[in-house]
Design a protein around this motif. Structure first.
Motif, PDB file in Angstrom:
ATOM      1  N   ASP A   6       0.838  -1.198   0.000  1.00  0.00           N
ATOM      2  CA  ASP A   6       0.000   0.000   0.000  1.00  0.00           C
ATOM      3  C   ASP A   6       0.874   1.249   0.000  1.00  0.00           C
ATOM      4  O   ASP A   6       2.017   1.224   0.470  1.00  0.00           O
ATOM      5  N   ASN A   7       0.321   2.351  -0.502  1.00  0.00           N
ATOM      6  CA  ASN A   7       0.946   3.676  -0.422  1.00  0.00           C
ATOM      7  C   ASN A   7       2.360   3.702  -0.991  1.00  0.00           C
ATOM      8  O   ASN A   7       3.315   4.039  -0.295  1.00  0.00           O
ATOM      9  N   VAL A   8       2.494   3.330  -2.254  1.00  0.00           N
ATOM     10  CA  VAL A   8       3.796   3.330  -2.912  1.00  0.00           C
ATOM     11  C   VAL A   8       3.747   4.171  -4.187  1.00  0.00           C
ATOM     12  O   VAL A   8       2.687   4.388  -4.754  1.00  0.00           O
ATOM     13  N   SER A   9       4.919   4.624  -4.609  1.00  0.00           N
ATOM     14  CA  SER A   9       5.088   5.238  -5.922  1.00  0.00           C
ATOM     15  C   SER A   9       5.680   4.171  -6.827  1.00  0.00           C
ATOM     16  O   SER A   9       6.564   3.432  -6.410  1.00  0.00           O
ATOM     17  N   PHE A  29       8.456   3.366  -1.247  1.00  0.00           N
ATOM     18  CA  PHE A  29       7.521   3.574  -0.152  1.00  0.00           C
ATOM     19  C   PHE A  29       7.671   4.991   0.402  1.00  0.00           C
ATOM     20  O   PHE A  29       8.679   5.661   0.158  1.00  0.00           O
ATOM     21  N   SER A  30       6.695   5.456   1.164  1.00  0.00           N
ATOM     22  CA  SER A  30       6.718   6.820   1.702  1.00  0.00           C
ATOM     23  C   SER A  30       7.930   7.078   2.591  1.00  0.00           C
ATOM     24  O   SER A  30       8.381   8.207   2.715  1.00  0.00           O
ATOM     25  N   ASP A  31       8.507   6.026   3.196  1.00  0.00           N
ATOM     26  CA  ASP A  31       9.692   6.197   4.043  1.00  0.00           C
ATOM     27  C   ASP A  31      10.997   6.149   3.238  1.00  0.00           C
ATOM     28  O   ASP A  31      12.084   6.185   3.801  1.00  0.00           O
TER      29      ASP A  31
END
Length: 104
Positions: A6-9, A29-31
């Motif tokens: 989830d929540n990836v570019s 990933f966002s991190d």
């Protein structure tokens, strides 16, 4: 491990290696964590690593030989193997390999 992220570019441009025998897409990933998702078609290839890697196999079968080792090891869907950073490994894909490569 989860079967989705989830929540990836996603980098929509495919990475093509070894004349198309390996095709992957990079995700971030966002991190800032990066992974690649891809396939390796039946072949024997040598990959070089920068960062340490974990190769998670979703499906398919392969044999690998890590740098400095003389024995081949077999892996298939549901298994994974670790590769040291600044190293290499040979891989013989027996069946098309669907994989996730985790970096770092």
């Amino acid at each position: 491990m989860s079967d989705h992220f989830d929540n990836v570019s996603v980098n929509k441009k495919a990475n093509l290696y070894f004349d198309g025998k390996c095709v992957s897409h990079a995700i971030t990933f966002s991190d800032g964590t990066k992974k690649t998702l891809g396939v390796i078609f039946p072949s024997t290839l040598t990959f070089n690593t920068g960062a340490p890697e974990i190769m998670e196999i979703n499906s398919g079968k392969c044999r690998i030989k890590l740098a400095g080792q003389s024995e081949w090891q077999s892996f298939e869907g549901g298994q994974r193997f670790d590769v040291a950073g600044n190293s290499s490994f040979e891989i013989e894909t027996i069946e098309t390999l669907d994989y996730v490569c985790h970096f770092g």
